[in-house]
Design a protein around this motif. Sequence first.
Motif, PDB file in Angstrom:
ATOM      1  N   TYR A   7      24.960  53.518 -19.971  1.00  0.00           N
ATOM      2  CA  TYR A   7      24.266  53.220 -18.724  1.00  0.00           C
ATOM      3  C   TYR A   7      22.844  52.780 -19.053  1.00  0.00           C
ATOM      4  O   TYR A   7      22.197  53.355 -19.930  1.00  0.00           O
ATOM      5  CB  TYR A   7      24.172  54.467 -17.846  1.00  0.00           C
ATOM      6  CG  TYR A   7      25.505  55.077 -17.470  1.00  0.00           C
ATOM      7  CD1 TYR A   7      25.988  54.957 -16.175  1.00  0.00           C
ATOM      8  CD2 TYR A   7      26.261  55.792 -18.390  1.00  0.00           C
ATOM      9  CE1 TYR A   7      27.201  55.531 -15.820  1.00  0.00           C
ATOM     10  CE2 TYR A   7      27.474  56.358 -18.043  1.00  0.00           C
ATOM     11  CZ  TYR A   7      27.937  56.224 -16.754  1.00  0.00           C
ATOM     12  OH  TYR A   7      29.134  56.784 -16.404  1.00  0.00           O
ATOM     13  N   THR A  10      18.420  47.984 -15.619  1.00  0.00           N
ATOM     14  CA  THR A  10      17.956  46.686 -16.104  1.00  0.00           C
ATOM     15  C   THR A  10      16.817  46.108 -15.274  1.00  0.00           C
ATOM     16  O   THR A  10      16.136  45.191 -15.726  1.00  0.00           O
ATOM     17  CB  THR A  10      19.123  45.682 -16.152  1.00  0.00           C
ATOM     18  OG1 THR A  10      19.733  45.624 -14.853  1.00  0.00           O
ATOM     19  CG2 THR A  10      20.151  46.106 -17.183  1.00  0.00           C
ATOM     20  N   ASN A  11      16.619  46.637 -14.087  1.00  0.00           N
ATOM     21  CA  ASN A  11      15.519  46.184 -13.246  1.00  0.00           C
ATOM     22  C   ASN A  11      15.225  47.265 -12.221  1.00  0.00           C
ATOM     23  O   ASN A  11      16.146  47.956 -11.779  1.00  0.00           O
ATOM     24  CB  ASN A  11      15.860  44.867 -12.550  1.00  0.00           C
ATOM     25  CG  ASN A  11      14.655  44.236 -11.892  1.00  0.00           C
ATOM     26  OD1 ASN A  11      13.517  44.476 -12.281  1.00  0.00           O
ATOM     27  ND2 ASN A  11      14.891  43.412 -10.880  1.00  0.00           N
ATOM     28  N   ASN A  34      18.757  48.003 -10.515  1.00  0.00           N
ATOM     29  CA  ASN A  34      20.058  47.523 -10.985  1.00  0.00           C
ATOM     30  C   ASN A  34      20.511  48.456 -12.092  1.00  0.00           C
ATOM     31  O   ASN A  34      19.825  48.595 -13.104  1.00  0.00           O
ATOM     32  CB  ASN A  34      19.965  46.097 -11.521  1.00  0.00           C
ATOM     33  CG  ASN A  34      19.776  45.088 -10.419  1.00  0.00           C
ATOM     34  OD1 ASN A  34      20.141  45.312  -9.276  1.00  0.00           O
ATOM     35  ND2 ASN A  34      19.195  43.964 -10.747  1.00  0.00           N
ATOM     36  N   THR A  36      23.327  49.130 -14.853  1.00  0.00           N
ATOM     37  CA  THR A  36      24.384  48.458 -15.597  1.00  0.00           C
ATOM     38  C   THR A  36      25.185  49.473 -16.381  1.00  0.00           C
ATOM     39  O   THR A  36      24.620  50.310 -17.093  1.00  0.00           O
ATOM     40  CB  THR A  36      23.793  47.397 -16.555  1.00  0.00           C
ATOM     41  OG1 THR A  36      23.102  46.427 -15.758  1.00  0.00           O
ATOM     42  CG2 THR A  36      24.885  46.709 -17.353  1.00  0.00           C
ATOM     43  N   GLU A  38      28.154  49.774 -19.232  1.00  0.00           N
ATOM     44  CA  GLU A  38      28.776  48.980 -20.285  1.00  0.00           C
ATOM     45  C   GLU A  38      29.911  49.773 -20.914  1.00  0.00           C
ATOM     46  O   GLU A  38      29.754  50.931 -21.271  1.00  0.00           O
ATOM     47  CB  GLU A  38      27.755  48.627 -21.365  1.00  0.00           C
ATOM     48  CG  GLU A  38      28.361  47.846 -22.505  1.00  0.00           C
ATOM     49  CD  GLU A  38      27.435  47.721 -23.699  1.00  0.00           C
ATOM     50  OE1 GLU A  38      27.785  46.956 -24.611  1.00  0.00           O
ATOM     51  OE2 GLU A  38      26.389  48.378 -23.738  1.00  0.00           O
ATOM     52  N   ASN A  78      30.940  44.777 -18.808  1.00  0.00           N
ATOM     53  CA  ASN A  78      29.949  45.583 -18.105  1.00  0.00           C
ATOM     54  C   ASN A  78      29.915  45.178 -16.643  1.00  0.00           C
ATOM     55  O   ASN A  78      30.436  44.133 -16.264  1.00  0.00           O
ATOM     56  CB  ASN A  78      28.565  45.476 -18.760  1.00  0.00           C
ATOM     57  CG  ASN A  78      28.006  44.081 -18.759  1.00  0.00           C
ATOM     58  OD1 ASN A  78      28.044  43.396 -17.749  1.00  0.00           O
ATOM     59  ND2 ASN A  78      27.490  43.642 -19.887  1.00  0.00           N
ATOM     60  N   THR A  80      27.088  45.437 -13.181  1.00  0.00           N
ATOM     61  CA  THR A  80      25.761  45.797 -12.692  1.00  0.00           C
ATOM     62  C   THR A  80      25.870  46.098 -11.203  1.00  0.00           C
ATOM     63  O   THR A  80      26.396  45.295 -10.435  1.00  0.00           O
ATOM     64  CB  THR A  80      24.750  44.665 -12.952  1.00  0.00           C
ATOM     65  OG1 THR A  80      24.667  44.460 -14.360  1.00  0.00           O
ATOM     66  CG2 THR A  80      23.380  45.028 -12.411  1.00  0.00           C
TER      67      THR A  80
END
Length: 162
Positions: A7, A10-11, A34, A36, A38, A78, A80
């Motif tokens: 985890y 990302t923003n 966000n 994400t 994976e 992945n 998001t």
Amino acid sequence: MKVLVHYEVTNASLTKFDLAAANNTILYYNLTLNLTLENPSTVNYNFDRLEAGLVFKGQNLYDMTNISKPFYLGHETNVTLPVVFTGNHSVALGDQEASDFRKADAFDIAVKIHSEYSTRTGKTFNIKQEVTCTLKVPLNSDGKNAGERFQITKCDVTMLNA
């Protein structure tokens, strides 16, 4: 047990993070991020539950709530997910903490995540994880950033049924 799903945030955008002026006990917030997930393995996963909550200075601001419908995460892929935390909550800050809060351009905020998912490789395996994403999020009010930029943050994962 080895971590199966990774985890990261990302923003993140923090457009409101205000203490009520009268008594320093109500914190108003609006955080959008966000998240994400994976899956680096060759196994597919079915997510049944993904919940998140928000913590500031060890105090829960946003109780655990479902952030996604059940979904499939294929092998070596992945996804998001957008997550929004908005509202207000009572907080316990001393006078000095409140003063420091008002001077800050960025804030240390933790996102707590509980996930439950399963895989079937001849037999069904149910997996539970507790995830903590410790973020430093700059305040972005009126569309202007305080000078700092949000850095992609990897989250710490604990396997609960290891």
